[in-house]
Every structure is written in C-alpha cells, then in structure tokens.
Design an enzyme around this catalytic site. Structure first.
Site, PDB file in Angstrom:
ATOM      1  N   ASN A 112     -24.662   5.296 -21.455  1.00  0.00           N
ATOM      2  CA  ASN A 112     -25.630   6.218 -22.068  1.00  0.00           C
ATOM      3  C   ASN A 112     -25.025   6.745 -23.369  1.00  0.00           C
ATOM      4  O   ASN A 112     -24.077   7.521 -23.345  1.00  0.00           O
ATOM      5  CB  ASN A 112     -25.902   7.372 -21.087  1.00  0.00           C
ATOM      6  CG  ASN A 112     -26.707   8.487 -21.718  1.00  0.00           C
ATOM      7  OD1 ASN A 112     -27.399   8.288 -22.725  1.00  0.00           O
ATOM      8  ND2 ASN A 112     -26.625   9.677 -21.138  1.00  0.00           N
ATOM      9  N   TRP A 113     -25.604   6.317 -24.477  1.00  0.00           N
ATOM     10  CA  TRP A 113     -25.016   6.673 -25.778  1.00  0.00           C
ATOM     11  C   TRP A 113     -25.395   8.063 -26.265  1.00  0.00           C
ATOM     12  O   TRP A 113     -24.869   8.527 -27.271  1.00  0.00           O
ATOM     13  CB  TRP A 113     -25.430   5.644 -26.826  1.00  0.00           C
ATOM     14  CG  TRP A 113     -24.821   4.294 -26.622  1.00  0.00           C
ATOM     15  CD1 TRP A 113     -24.019   3.892 -25.586  1.00  0.00           C
ATOM     16  CD2 TRP A 113     -24.967   3.154 -27.474  1.00  0.00           C
ATOM     17  NE1 TRP A 113     -23.661   2.576 -25.753  1.00  0.00           N
ATOM     18  CE2 TRP A 113     -24.230   2.093 -26.901  1.00  0.00           C
ATOM     19  CE3 TRP A 113     -25.660   2.920 -28.668  1.00  0.00           C
ATOM     20  CZ2 TRP A 113     -24.158   0.829 -27.488  1.00  0.00           C
ATOM     21  CZ3 TRP A 113     -25.600   1.667 -29.245  1.00  0.00           C
ATOM     22  CH2 TRP A 113     -24.851   0.633 -28.658  1.00  0.00           C
ATOM     23  N   LYS A 114     -26.374   8.676 -25.617  1.00  0.00           N
ATOM     24  CA  LYS A 114     -26.856   9.996 -26.069  1.00  0.00           C
ATOM     25  C   LYS A 114     -27.240   9.907 -27.549  1.00  0.00           C
ATOM     26  O   LYS A 114     -27.751   8.873 -27.987  1.00  0.00           O
ATOM     27  CB  LYS A 114     -25.809  11.069 -25.802  1.00  0.00           C
ATOM     28  CG  LYS A 114     -25.240  10.969 -24.393  1.00  0.00           C
ATOM     29  CD  LYS A 114     -24.394  12.121 -23.980  1.00  0.00           C
ATOM     30  CE  LYS A 114     -23.816  11.824 -22.616  1.00  0.00           C
ATOM     31  NZ  LYS A 114     -23.228  12.970 -21.974  1.00  0.00           N
TER      32      LYS A 114
ATOM     33  N   HIS B  27     -31.924  13.074 -16.728  1.00  0.00           N
ATOM     34  CA  HIS B  27     -30.520  13.312 -17.090  1.00  0.00           C
ATOM     35  C   HIS B  27     -30.305  14.824 -17.217  1.00  0.00           C
ATOM     36  O   HIS B  27     -31.188  15.548 -17.688  1.00  0.00           O
ATOM     37  CB  HIS B  27     -30.166  12.595 -18.402  1.00  0.00           C
ATOM     38  CG  HIS B  27     -28.696  12.625 -18.689  1.00  0.00           C
ATOM     39  ND1 HIS B  27     -28.084  13.717 -19.258  1.00  0.00           N
ATOM     40  CD2 HIS B  27     -27.721  11.724 -18.451  1.00  0.00           C
ATOM     41  CE1 HIS B  27     -26.788  13.472 -19.360  1.00  0.00           C
ATOM     42  NE2 HIS B  27     -26.541  12.267 -18.872  1.00  0.00           N
TER      43      HIS B  27
ATOM     44  N   GLU C  63     -28.818  16.607 -19.268  1.00  0.00           N
ATOM     45  CA  GLU C  63     -29.030  17.176 -20.611  1.00  0.00           C
ATOM     46  C   GLU C  63     -30.517  17.354 -20.897  1.00  0.00           C
ATOM     47  O   GLU C  63     -30.921  18.306 -21.561  1.00  0.00           O
ATOM     48  CB  GLU C  63     -28.330  16.294 -21.657  1.00  0.00           C
ATOM     49  CG  GLU C  63     -26.822  16.509 -21.608  1.00  0.00           C
ATOM     50  CD  GLU C  63     -25.987  15.316 -22.024  1.00  0.00           C
ATOM     51  OE1 GLU C  63     -26.496  14.415 -22.700  1.00  0.00           O
ATOM     52  OE2 GLU C  63     -24.799  15.283 -21.638  1.00  0.00           O
TER      53      GLU C  63
ATOM     54  N   GLU D 272     -24.576  12.552 -10.706  1.00  0.00           N
ATOM     55  CA  GLU D 272     -23.737  13.051 -11.795  1.00  0.00           C
ATOM     56  C   GLU D 272     -23.479  14.544 -11.613  1.00  0.00           C
ATOM     57  O   GLU D 272     -24.350  15.365 -11.944  1.00  0.00           O
ATOM     58  CB  GLU D 272     -24.433  12.828 -13.137  1.00  0.00           C
ATOM     59  CG  GLU D 272     -24.722  11.382 -13.448  1.00  0.00           C
ATOM     60  CD  GLU D 272     -24.810  11.159 -14.950  1.00  0.00           C
ATOM     61  OE1 GLU D 272     -23.986  10.413 -15.474  1.00  0.00           O
ATOM     62  OE2 GLU D 272     -25.684  11.760 -15.591  1.00  0.00           O
TER      63      GLU D 272
ATOM     64  N   GLY E 174     -18.938  14.869 -19.631  1.00  0.00           N
ATOM     65  CA  GLY E 174     -18.407  15.173 -20.954  1.00  0.00           C
ATOM     66  C   GLY E 174     -17.277  16.191 -20.931  1.00  0.00           C
ATOM     67  O   GLY E 174     -16.885  16.714 -21.967  1.00  0.00           O
TER      68      GLY E 174
ATOM     69  N   SER F  20     -17.549  11.566 -16.707  1.00  0.00           N
ATOM     70  CA  SER F  20     -16.211  11.285 -17.238  1.00  0.00           C
ATOM     71  C   SER F  20     -15.574  10.023 -16.641  1.00  0.00           C
ATOM     72  O   SER F  20     -14.368  10.002 -16.374  1.00  0.00           O
ATOM     73  CB  SER F  20     -15.290  12.498 -17.069  1.00  0.00           C
ATOM     74  OG  SER F  20     -15.783  13.594 -17.830  1.00  0.00           O
TER      75      SER F  20
ATOM     76  N   GLY G 263     -20.869   7.931 -20.256  1.00  0.00           N
ATOM     77  CA  GLY G 263     -21.243   8.511 -21.538  1.00  0.00           C
ATOM     78  C   GLY G 263     -20.210   8.165 -22.598  1.00  0.00           C
ATOM     79  O   GLY G 263     -20.208   7.084 -23.172  1.00  0.00           O
ATOM     80  N   GLY G 264     -19.280   9.092 -22.830  1.00  0.00           N
ATOM     81  CA  GLY G 264     -18.299   8.962 -23.912  1.00  0.00           C
ATOM     82  C   GLY G 264     -17.600   7.612 -23.991  1.00  0.00           C
ATOM     83  O   GLY G 264     -17.489   7.017 -25.072  1.00  0.00           O
TER      84      GLY G 264
HETATM   85  C1  PEP Z   1     -23.521  10.838 -18.935  1.00  0.00           C
HETATM   86  O1  PEP Z   1     -23.933  11.006 -20.059  1.00  0.00           O
HETATM   87  O2  PEP Z   1     -24.346  10.557 -18.057  1.00  0.00           O
HETATM   88  C2  PEP Z   1     -22.079  10.958 -18.661  1.00  0.00           C
HETATM   89  C3  PEP Z   1     -21.670  10.756 -17.438  1.00  0.00           C
HETATM   90  O3  PEP Z   1     -21.246  11.289 -19.704  1.00  0.00           O
HETATM   91  P1  PEP Z   1     -19.608  11.248 -19.712  1.00  0.00           P
HETATM   92  O4  PEP Z   1     -19.210   9.915 -19.171  1.00  0.00           O
HETATM   93  O5  PEP Z   1     -19.245  11.426 -21.160  1.00  0.00           O
HETATM   94  O6  PEP Z   1     -19.160  12.364 -18.830  1.00  0.00           O
END
Ligand code: PEP
Length: 252
Positions: free
Chosen positions: A11-13, A97, A99, A167, A173, A213, A234-235
């Site tokens: 997930n690039w956000k 999600h 966010e 999640e 993040g 993460s 994500g990251g």
């Molecule tokens: C996400 O955006 O769903 C996520 C899990 O981000 P990260 O891996 O950066 O915690």
C-alpha cells in the site's frame, strides 16, 4: 481443507507520481521471477493506476486501489467508482484502511457500502480491521464489531472474494510490530469468528493478512505463523528491493 495462496500487498498511500510508479514496476518485475503461487500486489495512488494497468498486462504483479466510492457514478466530486478502478486494470481494492477510517471519516456503515460496491463490480476487497493502542485490551470486541458491521449483507459466496487484513493501528507506520504470536492469536480469533458466522470451510478458505510495520527483518517469522496468509505492507513497499525481500520471505 482449502488451499490459501499467500498475498503480499504493498500500500503506497500518498506516494509516487505515474513516472515514479513506472520506474518501480520496471525494477520490481525481474525480482518476481518464479513467485509461483504467491500473489504480489501493488496499490499505488489513483493517478498511477491507468498507466500501471497497461504496464502490468499479462505480468505476475497485480494492481489494486486504496479506496473507492460506494456509488456507481454521479455528482460526487473527487469520487472514484469501482467500475472506474476495474477499467484501469485493478483486481483488488482496500476497504476500511485505518487511515480512511481515522482521517476521512469512513465509519462501518460506509465501509460496508464500499465493500458491497467493490463486490458488485467484481473487484476483490481487502477489508482492513484492527484496534488502536487504547483498545488493545479489548481487541476481540473491536474486531467482532468491525466484522459484524462491515460484512453486513455479505453471504458465503461473496466472502470467498474478500481478503481480510488485520492491522493493529498502533503498529502502522510506527516501527512497532505485533509479535508473530500476538498477530497469530488475533488472526486465529478472526478465523473462529468466520467459522461461527459462516462455517468452518469459509473460515479455512478466507485469506487473512497481517499489516503493521512489516519489514524484510520481521517478515519471515510473521509469515511462518499458520493463520497468517500474507502481509499488507506500507513503508517497506515503497522500495522495490525491500518489497521483493518480503515477497521472498513468503516463498520460504
Ligand atoms: C499499511 O499502510 O497498511 C501499513 C501496514 O503500513 P506500514 O507497513 O508502514 O506500517
């Protein structure tokens, strides 16, 4: 018992222009040679989808979107419908999600409508659920409430098209990851909920991811858990090398 194929989703956000997306895809594709049964998915911003869809035709890398509007079309400025996403080559779409829930006001009623809109257009929803740090002691209540409300109107046949992503919001993040044991415990609880509200076959057939993460360094131990069928990243999904290493962790 139904065989669940692992899914590694990035997930690039709000990152990457169409050009940067193309560079990422060109660098990632050769690293995915021989992924076999593992499904690999990128989820770029809307503005990169059309170009990505063209680049990924016939490739072993799937495309998904980060959100959708629940209406098919109309006066919804800024909205993007399921049909538009499918036309860009999307197979998957994230729904709920954290966010979107926390920053954009998507409550469980909206999440349920989005989920059903995705299913109506043959997009496969990835339903994200999870608790905040202050809700951690009451994780079962929170997850149960989200599953009950978000899956309103979803029968067993439709459930087979849904991937669930657990999640814990405190792990997104933040660099804090749920231990593999805690992630496994919560995900097996989700499976038990599916067994009691659908049936055992549905519980064993539903793909459930962990997200929060995930990095090359922790992916192997998380993915080794029996109920964890993949990762929502994500990251670490923004760099082809680290994303490919997480895919490699699913091959072990
Ligand atoms: C996400 O955006 O769903 C996520 C899990 O981000 P990260 O891996 O950066 O915690």
């Amino acid at each position: 018992m139904t065989m669940r194929h692992p899914l590694i989703a990035g997930n690039w956000k709000m990152h990457k222009t169409p050009q940067e997306t193309e560079e990422f895809i060109v660098e990632l594709l050769p690293k995915l040679a021989g992924v076999g049964e593992i499904e690999v998915l990128i989820i770029p911003p809307f503005t990169s989808l059309d170009r990505s869809g063209t680049l990924l035709q016939g490739k072993s890398l799937q495309l998904g979107a980060q959100d959708l509007h629940y209406e098919a079309e109309g006066a919804f400025t800024g909205g993007i419908s399921a049909r538009m996403l499918a036309a860009c080559g999307c197979k998957y779409v994230l729904v709920g999600h954290s966010e979107r829930r926390e920053l954009f006001g998507d409550d469980d009623t909206i999440v349920a409508r989005k989920l059903n809109a995705a299913l109506d257009s043959d997009l496969m929803p990835i339903l994200c659920i999870g608790e905040t740090l202050s809700e951690h002691d009451l994780v079962e209540e929170k997850i149960t409430r989200q599953l009950t409300q978000d899956l309103t109107g979803v029968g067993g046949k439709a459930l087979a098209k849904i991937t669930i992503a657990y999640e814990p919001i405190w792990a997104i993040g933040t660099g804090k990851t749920a231990t593999p044991e805690v992630a496994q415990e919560t995900i097996s609880m989700i499976r038990r909920w599916i067994a009691s509200h659908y049936d055992e076959a549905a519980a064993q057939g539903t793909r459930i991811l962990y997200g929060g993460s995930v990095k090359p360094a922790n992916a192997v131990s998380l993915l080794a858990q029996p109920d964890i069928d993949g990762a929502l990243v994500g990251g670490a999904a923004l760099v082809p090398g680290s994303f490919a290493q997480i895919v490699d962790a699913a091959r072990l």
